[in-house]
Design a protein around this motif. Sequence first.
Motif, PDB file in Angstrom:
ATOM      1  N   VAL A   1       0.866  -1.171   0.000  1.00  0.00           N
ATOM      2  CA  VAL A   1       0.000   0.000   0.000  1.00  0.00           C
ATOM      3  C   VAL A   1       0.905   1.225   0.000  1.00  0.00           C
ATOM      4  O   VAL A   1       2.132   1.123   0.155  1.00  0.00           O
ATOM      5  CB  VAL A   1      -0.958   0.028   1.212  1.00  0.00           C
ATOM      6  CG1 VAL A   1      -1.817  -1.221   1.254  1.00  0.00           C
ATOM      7  CG2 VAL A   1      -0.204   0.203   2.525  1.00  0.00           C
ATOM      8  N   LEU A   2       0.308   2.387  -0.180  1.00  0.00           N
ATOM      9  CA  LEU A   2       1.061   3.635  -0.240  1.00  0.00           C
ATOM     10  C   LEU A   2       1.056   4.341   1.116  1.00  0.00           C
ATOM     11  O   LEU A   2       0.024   4.396   1.792  1.00  0.00           O
ATOM     12  CB  LEU A   2       0.464   4.557  -1.300  1.00  0.00           C
ATOM     13  CG  LEU A   2       0.531   4.030  -2.740  1.00  0.00           C
ATOM     14  CD1 LEU A   2      -0.410   4.825  -3.646  1.00  0.00           C
ATOM     15  CD2 LEU A   2       1.959   4.085  -3.265  1.00  0.00           C
ATOM     16  N   GLY A   3       2.214   4.874   1.490  1.00  0.00           N
ATOM     17  CA  GLY A   3       2.334   5.643   2.719  1.00  0.00           C
ATOM     18  C   GLY A   3       2.462   7.130   2.431  1.00  0.00           C
ATOM     19  O   GLY A   3       2.536   7.551   1.273  1.00  0.00           O
ATOM     20  N   ASN A   4       2.531   7.926   3.474  1.00  0.00           N
ATOM     21  CA  ASN A   4       2.628   9.374   3.286  1.00  0.00           C
ATOM     22  C   ASN A   4       3.921   9.775   2.585  1.00  0.00           C
ATOM     23  O   ASN A   4       3.928  10.700   1.752  1.00  0.00           O
ATOM     24  CB  ASN A   4       2.490  10.100   4.615  1.00  0.00           C
ATOM     25  CG  ASN A   4       3.463   9.618   5.675  1.00  0.00           C
ATOM     26  OD1 ASN A   4       3.407   8.461   6.082  1.00  0.00           O
ATOM     27  ND2 ASN A   4       4.347  10.485   6.140  1.00  0.00           N
ATOM     28  N   HIS A   5       5.032   9.083   2.854  1.00  0.00           N
ATOM     29  CA  HIS A   5       6.278   9.403   2.153  1.00  0.00           C
ATOM     30  C   HIS A   5       6.203   9.008   0.681  1.00  0.00           C
ATOM     31  O   HIS A   5       6.808   9.670  -0.172  1.00  0.00           O
ATOM     32  CB  HIS A   5       7.463   8.735   2.840  1.00  0.00           C
ATOM     33  CG  HIS A   5       7.875   9.435   4.095  1.00  0.00           C
ATOM     34  ND1 HIS A   5       8.635  10.584   4.098  1.00  0.00           N
ATOM     35  CD2 HIS A   5       7.616   9.162   5.397  1.00  0.00           C
ATOM     36  CE1 HIS A   5       8.839  10.987   5.339  1.00  0.00           C
ATOM     37  NE2 HIS A   5       8.221  10.132   6.156  1.00  0.00           N
ATOM     38  N   ASP A   6       5.481   7.958   0.374  1.00  0.00           N
ATOM     39  CA  ASP A   6       5.278   7.588  -1.028  1.00  0.00           C
ATOM     40  C   ASP A   6       4.509   8.678  -1.765  1.00  0.00           C
ATOM     41  O   ASP A   6       4.744   8.925  -2.956  1.00  0.00           O
ATOM     42  CB  ASP A   6       4.521   6.260  -1.118  1.00  0.00           C
ATOM     43  CG  ASP A   6       5.265   5.130  -0.444  1.00  0.00           C
ATOM     44  OD1 ASP A   6       6.463   4.946  -0.743  1.00  0.00           O
ATOM     45  OD2 ASP A   6       4.662   4.421   0.387  1.00  0.00           O
ATOM     46  N   TYR A   7       3.618   9.352  -1.067  1.00  0.00           N
ATOM     47  CA  TYR A   7       2.825  10.421  -1.669  1.00  0.00           C
ATOM     48  C   TYR A   7       3.612  11.702  -1.900  1.00  0.00           C
ATOM     49  O   TYR A   7       3.120  12.621  -2.556  1.00  0.00           O
ATOM     50  CB  TYR A   7       1.584  10.710  -0.822  1.00  0.00           C
ATOM     51  CG  TYR A   7       0.341  10.051  -1.379  1.00  0.00           C
ATOM     52  CD1 TYR A   7      -0.437  10.691  -2.345  1.00  0.00           C
ATOM     53  CD2 TYR A   7      -0.047   8.784  -0.952  1.00  0.00           C
ATOM     54  CE1 TYR A   7      -1.561  10.092  -2.871  1.00  0.00           C
ATOM     55  CE2 TYR A   7      -1.182   8.176  -1.466  1.00  0.00           C
ATOM     56  CZ  TYR A   7      -1.929   8.832  -2.434  1.00  0.00           C
ATOM     57  OH  TYR A   7      -3.049   8.238  -2.964  1.00  0.00           O
ATOM     58  N   LYS A   8       4.818  11.777  -1.388  1.00  0.00           N
ATOM     59  CA  LYS A   8       5.670  12.929  -1.714  1.00  0.00           C
ATOM     60  C   LYS A   8       6.265  12.795  -3.114  1.00  0.00           C
ATOM     61  O   LYS A   8       6.841  13.743  -3.632  1.00  0.00           O
ATOM     62  CB  LYS A   8       6.784  13.070  -0.675  1.00  0.00           C
ATOM     63  CG  LYS A   8       6.272  13.529   0.683  1.00  0.00           C
ATOM     64  CD  LYS A   8       7.427  13.823   1.640  1.00  0.00           C
ATOM     65  CE  LYS A   8       6.905  14.401   2.952  1.00  0.00           C
ATOM     66  NZ  LYS A   8       7.990  14.785   3.875  1.00  0.00           N
TER      67      LYS A   8
END
Length: 322
Positions: free
Chosen positions: A119-126
């Motif tokens: 799944v995607l995390g907040n750092h991935d969303y950067k």
Amino acid sequence: MKKIKLIPVLFVAVFAMMSFTTVKETVQENKGSNVPVKKYENALNFFVISDWGWSGEKDQQVVANGMAAQADDINPQFIVSCGDNFQIAGVTSTTDPLWKSNFENVYTQKSLQVDWFPVLGNHDYKGNTQAQIDYSNISPRWKLEDHYYTFVRKINDSISARFIFMDTPPLVEQYHTKGGYPDVAAQDTAKQIQWLKDVLANSKEQWKVVFGHHPVYSASKTHGDTPEMIQRVKPLLEKYHAQFYFCGHDHDFQHLREKGKDVDYVVTGTGGEPRPCSMDAQSIYSHTAAGFSEVAFHGDSIRVVFMTATGEALYTIERSYR
């Protein structure tokens, strides 16, 4: 009647479990020593890891080596990542060098060449979240098919498990307001919540296990509880009888359960950079160590083991789906 067997490590964890009184800090006694772990025949085995993306630095490579050693013994069918697959700023594209330094060149052992369901995390969303989805068309083992997705696995002839993978960063308001998360605004959170409701409501499987990056409950002083998850996700988990919610975000091991409720909340954000842990009213167990979680479905039961990178089984959760 549902049977729940918890094997805490020492008296402090037992006391927290039985009384649900607030414990402000973990203490050394909550560390424990090598809980015996039986190897099950004909089990569905998999690992859960989170917050691991450090290009082999910090404890990432040590954890990868520990996963490989354990995988040699139990042969996990797949690995789940609960996000922050690429710490700091995600990836820019499917050809970003981080794919090599952070993933392909770290988890190299033969026993780890299985499907990875992230799944995607907040750092991935950067970074570029679509690039992580598109990499599924390049890598034979990276299986992030969309921002959120689900599949079913048979445990035996009569029991199956529904695995549900959420995209939690868009559900958290701060990522919409403070900037630096370019893909968040494009996500339809109402659509995802409706999807989650529909999947849970229509699931006929005995097991419903949900994965996301952000905790519902967490006692950590770094992040802690996620109000948006408590408001929007927790009621669906309870209404439709999901048994487990796995996550990362806080870099420790935690097992939590709200008093009088049936959902077990597992935080396993220890894949690369462990941080100090705490306990609170929902806590049953918490500990800080580099490692991962080992999960086994066997018969009508599930077992979750917090494993250190050096092969120590710290703590075990075991329960039936009933």
